[in-house]
Design an enzyme around this catalytic site. Structure first.
Site, PDB file in Angstrom:
ATOM      1  N   CYS A 142     -61.801  66.997  85.579  1.00  0.00           N
ATOM      2  CA  CYS A 142     -61.203  65.469  85.731  1.00  0.00           C
ATOM      3  C   CYS A 142     -60.668  65.036  86.858  1.00  0.00           C
ATOM      4  O   CYS A 142     -61.489  64.735  87.926  1.00  0.00           O
ATOM      5  CB  CYS A 142     -59.898  66.064  84.721  1.00  0.00           C
ATOM      6  N   HIS A 235     -62.334  66.578  79.908  1.00  0.00           N
ATOM      7  CA  HIS A 235     -61.673  67.819  79.599  1.00  0.00           C
ATOM      8  C   HIS A 235     -62.264  68.596  78.584  1.00  0.00           C
ATOM      9  O   HIS A 235     -61.719  68.866  77.620  1.00  0.00           O
ATOM     10  CB  HIS A 235     -60.171  67.659  79.292  1.00  0.00           C
ATOM     11  N   GLU A 237     -62.603  71.751  78.379  1.00  0.00           N
ATOM     12  CA  GLU A 237     -61.652  73.075  77.952  1.00  0.00           C
ATOM     13  C   GLU A 237     -60.665  72.747  77.243  1.00  0.00           C
ATOM     14  O   GLU A 237     -60.145  73.600  76.678  1.00  0.00           O
ATOM     15  CB  GLU A 237     -61.216  73.582  79.321  1.00  0.00           C
TER      16      GLU A 237
END
Length: 301
Positions: A142, A235, A237
């Site tokens: 990011c 993102h 994760e």
């Protein structure tokens, strides 16, 4: 995959509850293998959540990982207990003479500032320069992806007309690149940001490859020719509740946020989010660890 972490790290109990195999350092030392040494520069405010998200994402290969968490010296976080940082984190100055197989640099809530105006920019820039000679492959997430593209290649970010928030469709552009190996022709990724990267500038740079992108959010996975620097603008994760918590936070602040796109069932926050990205997120982290770290890094660091 056994992840070597401190036995007292709060994320450990949650990971074990989720049946993720974690291993304390005492047990790991009895195994006659060399674990991959992975440094994580955690710039996110809620470090405990980010620790959990990343460790969960790294848990899907048979490789043993030895995790070192890093914090900045030039900025003291305020959203995490000082005792947690003292016990589980290192400063860059404490590890700069060491070498690592891989490193992850996280996002940070500073995207609307110019890079040079960020309190810890010089320190992050020093770490990115150091990574070129001390890390086999560095994964930027990011804001860190934007920062890395700017530092390494001079590619600027720009402010979007409106915030990108939601789960967006993406497409691999080079199916034979290991970083997207096993991906479907269409896959989904969470995004939450007010800025974007210059896709045309990336395409014009002969050192860079766009491995996957979205028609709505632009380039997603960008890497240099040898995979030593990889930039991920979303993102992957994120936990299933991450976008929801951000949405509720912004509602309470009176920011009148738009409902995250393609996230809630029937686009209704009352019905809860739908998890639609974890398989490809896991595949990306697996591919990074296997093809760009494990297969490349020297046995003796």
């Amino acid at each position: 995959m056994p992840i070597r972490i401190d036995s007292d790290l709060p994320a450990r109990a949650i990971l074990e509850e989720e049946n993720v195999f974690v291993m304390d350092k005492e047990r790991a030392c009895t195994q006659d293998i060399r674990p991959l040494r992975i440094a994580i520069l955690n710039l996110m405010p809620n470090k405990l959540d980010t620790e959990l998200h990343l460790l969960r994402s790294l848990s899907n290969t048979p490789l043993q990982l030895d995790i070192t968490f890093l914090q900045t010296e030039s900025y003291i976080p305020t959203h995490v207990p000082e005792s947690h940082l003292e016990k589980f984190y290192n400063y860059f100055s404490e590890i700069r003479d060491k070498k690592f197989d891989g490193m992850i640099i996280t996002g940070a809530p500073v995207e609307l500032k110019e890079f040079e105006d960020v309190d810890y920019w010089k320190e992050v820039a020093d770490i990115m320069e150091w990574s070129k000679s001390h890390v086999t492959s560095t994964l930027h997430i990011c804001w860190a992806a934007q920062a890395g593209l700017y530092y390494h290649y001079g590619i600027k970010k720009h402010i979007l007309d409106k915030k990108v928030s939601g789960v967006y469709a993406h497409y691999p552009l080079h199916n034979k690149l290991p970083i997207v190996r096993g991906f479907d022709d269409k896959f989904y990724v969470p995004h939450s940001r007010n800025t974007g990267v210059d896709g045309d500038a990336i395409r014009q740079n002969k050192e860079l490859i766009i491995a996957a992108e979205s028609n709505e959010t632009g380039p997603y996975i960008i890497l240099n020719q040898n995979g030593s620097q990889i930039f991920v603008t979303g993102h992957p994760e994120y936990d299933v509740m991450s976008l929801h918590l951000e949405y509720v936070r912004d509602l309470k602040r009176g920011l009148n946020p738009e409902i995250p796109k393609n996230y809630y069932k029937d686009n209704d926050p009352q019905k809860g989010p739908v998890k639609s990205w974890r398989c490809h997120a896991n595949a990306m982290y697996y591919n990074w660890l296997n093809y760009y770290v494990y297969q490349v890094t020297p046995y003796e660091l």
